[in-house]
Design an enzyme around this catalytic site. Structure first.
Site, PDB file in Angstrom:
ATOM      1  N   ASP A 193       0.839  -1.187   0.000  1.00  0.00           N
ATOM      2  CA  ASP A 193       0.000   0.000   0.000  1.00  0.00           C
ATOM      3  C   ASP A 193       0.881   1.247   0.000  1.00  0.00           C
ATOM      4  OD1 ASP A 193      -2.394   1.604   0.403  1.00  0.00           O
ATOM      5  OD2 ASP A 193      -1.796   1.767   2.496  1.00  0.00           O
ATOM      6  N   ASP A 224      -0.437   5.123   0.910  1.00  0.00           N
ATOM      7  CA  ASP A 224      -0.727   6.169   1.891  1.00  0.00           C
ATOM      8  C   ASP A 224      -0.906   5.629   3.294  1.00  0.00           C
ATOM      9  OD1 ASP A 224      -0.796   8.375   0.061  1.00  0.00           O
ATOM     10  OD2 ASP A 224      -2.642   7.503  -0.731  1.00  0.00           O
TER      11      ASP A 224
END
EC number: 3.1.3.16
Length: 262
Positions: A98, A100
């Site tokens: 991922d 953010d």
């Protein structure tokens, strides 16, 4: 003011252009209690824009954004999200990472020590997004690139995430980048369906701070704490010995089950 739905930092979700607004509204039982930031302050409005995203992953061109509103299991993909594995990656496991609050944190408010400033065009207006790198992210990415086939998978829009990834990944660690259109919209969440990747699931790991992102495959997850601005954070560094060991295992389920047990 960027839009009518911009409010203060306390009430806003933690990811820019991402799935967290949906997650916090419709699936709060899956999320840890986390502090909120202005990041994604206008996601609730931005998700309604007609956005042309760059064709960073041409392999997804035949895959329209899948929608699973009725709660039924996702359908098999017409075409897998990832191309054939590179010969240099044969024998490696695939790690989906991922962006953010896992690797970086971004804000529309000026940050004096920002690592990057990324211009993002929204409804005809260019806004500056200030990006902080999580401590030890460079070392983490370089080592992960040696050990695994690494794929960036974010529920953010490509017009934001692609330029951030350009600046973040100076070593070409990410073999592919997947954005929101590669997610499955399921019960109010943008879910990263690992079965759509085209990799053997017993050799796939997802590294993500949001449990809602991997609700289809929790047994493949290495959860990480959300990161915002703690420059003393060492989580990425501390994960490296674990991943070194995991890279040598025949399959991931046994090790990750022990991790969940702890």
């Amino acid at each position: 003011e960027l839009s009518p739905c911009v409010t203060d930092e306390v009430t806003q979700p933690a990811k820019l252009f991402s799935d967290q607004w949906f997650s916090s509204q419709s699936n709060s039982s899956l999320k840890k209690q986390r502090s909120r930031s202005i990041f994604s302050t206008f996601f609730c409005c931005f998700r309604n824009y007609n956005v042309d995203t760059p064709a960073a992953n041409t392999n997804t061109s035949s895959l329209p954004p899948p929608v699973e509103e009725n709660g039924s299991p996702p359908k098999p993909p017409a075409k897998y999200l990832l191309p054939e594995m590179l010969i240099s990656d044969y024998g490696k496991k695939c790690v989906v990472i991922d962006l953010d609050e896992t690797l970086v944190h971004s804000s529309f408010k000026p940050i004096s020590n920002a690592d990057f400033i990324v211009p993002v065009e929204i409804d005809g207006t260019v806004h500056q997004v200030y990006v902080l790198k999580r401590p030890h992210v460079d070392e983490f990415l370089q080592k992960m690139g040696e050990l695994f086939e690494c794929v960036l998978f974010t529920a953010s829009l490509a017009k934001y995430a692609d330029p951030v990834a350009d600046l973040l990944d100076q070593w070409g660690v990410f073999r592919e980048r997947l954005f929101r259109e590669s997610c499955v919209f399921h019960r109010g969440n943008y879910v990263k369906d690992l079965s759509r990747l085209g990799r053997e699931l017993s050799n796939v790991i997802i590294v993500d701070n949001s449990p809602a992102s991997y609700i289809f495959h929790p047994e493949n997850a290495v959860p990480v704490q959300s990161w915002f601005d703690d420059m003393n954070d060492t989580e990425l560094l501390e994960l490296l010995p674990f991943f070194e060991g995991l890279s040598k295992e025949e399959e991931v389920y046994g090790v990750l089950q022990n991790l969940r047990g702890r």
